[in-house]
Design an enzyme around this catalytic site. Structure first.
Site, PDB file in Angstrom:
ATOM      1  N   CYS A 225       3.064 -65.463 -24.286  1.00 57.42           N
ATOM      2  CA  CYS A 225       3.219 -65.927 -25.665  1.00 57.42           C
ATOM      3  C   CYS A 225       1.966 -66.657 -26.142  1.00 57.42           C
ATOM      4  CB  CYS A 225       4.430 -66.852 -25.768  1.00 57.42           C
ATOM      5  SG  CYS A 225       6.013 -66.053 -25.487  1.00 57.42           S
TER       6      CYS A 225
ATOM      7  N   CYS B 230      10.097 -47.255  -5.082  1.00 54.94           N
ATOM      8  CA  CYS B 230       9.858 -48.639  -5.502  1.00 54.94           C
ATOM      9  C   CYS B 230       9.351 -49.472  -4.330  1.00 54.94           C
ATOM     10  CB  CYS B 230      11.138 -49.250  -6.061  1.00 54.94           C
ATOM     11  SG  CYS B 230      10.993 -51.013  -6.456  1.00 54.94           S
TER      12      CYS B 230
END
Length: 257
Positions: free
Chosen positions: A187, A243
């Site tokens: 952010c 994964c």
């Protein structure tokens, strides 16, 4: 529960999906909240208010004035304080019977696994991929469900990963480590609209309450939210057999819209 508890949590207890049994499960449960910023603030406050018995809040950062636009667990008098301590004080002020502990440092891989093993649910409220991968690895290692949220600009997302479920993917199935950079979720570099983090954090808290109380069905797949249009999109997710985080669990899958 005593009479005060019955009164405090009466609006939840009257829900047939929760009832007294579900509330007692909440009171006996433990949640690990990693990150006490925009997402972690509503998560900590709502889990304390809902009666989750023990919260552990981990964050190494201090409160800055730019945080106050969205990180509602902190106030002006908390500027310069550690965020985990500040959020813990806010949670206790809301519900003094909730046991809250603050971890005022960055948890390394071993520390995350240890904290995860002492929890019944993990809430990833961080904003960098490196932290998210470490938290995901701890969730897989400890076998504890992970509620993941993210918010950036006007966009948010929510996912629940449950290593106890053999069909559930993990965070790294969704976002392969080689494809990501930390700047994508910061952010500080990209900006974020204030109420968005509250909305996503509240959904994280709701999923945690469902997991801990046994109410309803946990969220499946990935949900993304466009704050500019107000639209949600849902994606079905399966495990990635290659994964690096959970392949040894021996399952396979993919993702589709």
């Amino acid at each position: 529960m005593n009479d005060q508890d019955l009164l405090r949590y009466s609006r939840q207890i009257m829900l047939p999906q929760v009832d007294i049994d579900g509330q007692e499960r909440l009171l006996a449960s433990r949640a690990l909240i990693v990150g006490a910023g925009g997402l972690g603030s509503p998560v900590a406050l709502y889990l304390a208010a809902a009666g989750v018995g023990q919260l552990t809040i981990a964050d190494a950062d201090v409160v800055e004035i730019s945080n106050l636009q969205r990180q509602i667990a902190h106030q002006e008098q908390d500027l310069g304080r550690n965020k985990a301590l500040s959020a813990a004080d806010s949670a206790i002020a809301l519900n003094a019977s909730c046991r809250v502990s603050a971890i005022e440092r960055h948890l390394d891989a071993e520390g995350l696994v240890q904290a995860a093993r002492e929890a019944d649910v993990i809430l990833d409220c961080t904003d960098r991929f490196s932290s998210r991968y470490a938290i995901n690895a701890a969730s897989v290692a400890a076998g504890v469900p992970l509620v993941s949220g993210a918010a950036i600009r006007f966009s948010g997302q929510l996912a629940v990963f449950d290593p106890r479920d053999e069909t559930s993917p993990c965070y790294a199935c969704l976002y392969p480590p080689d494809d990501q950079g930390d700047e994508a979720l910061s952010c500080a570099e990209s900006g974020v609209i204030s109420p968005l983090v509250g909305l996503i954090g509240c959904f994280q808290a709701l999923e945690a309450v469902k997991l801990l109380s046994g109410a309803g069905t946990p969220h499946r797949g990935l949900a993304t939210f466009d704050g500019l249009s107000g639209e949600w999109r849902h994606y079905r997710l399966g495990r990635d057999p290659r994964c690096p985080a959970c392949a040894d669990r021996g399952r396979s899958g993919g993702a589709s819209a």
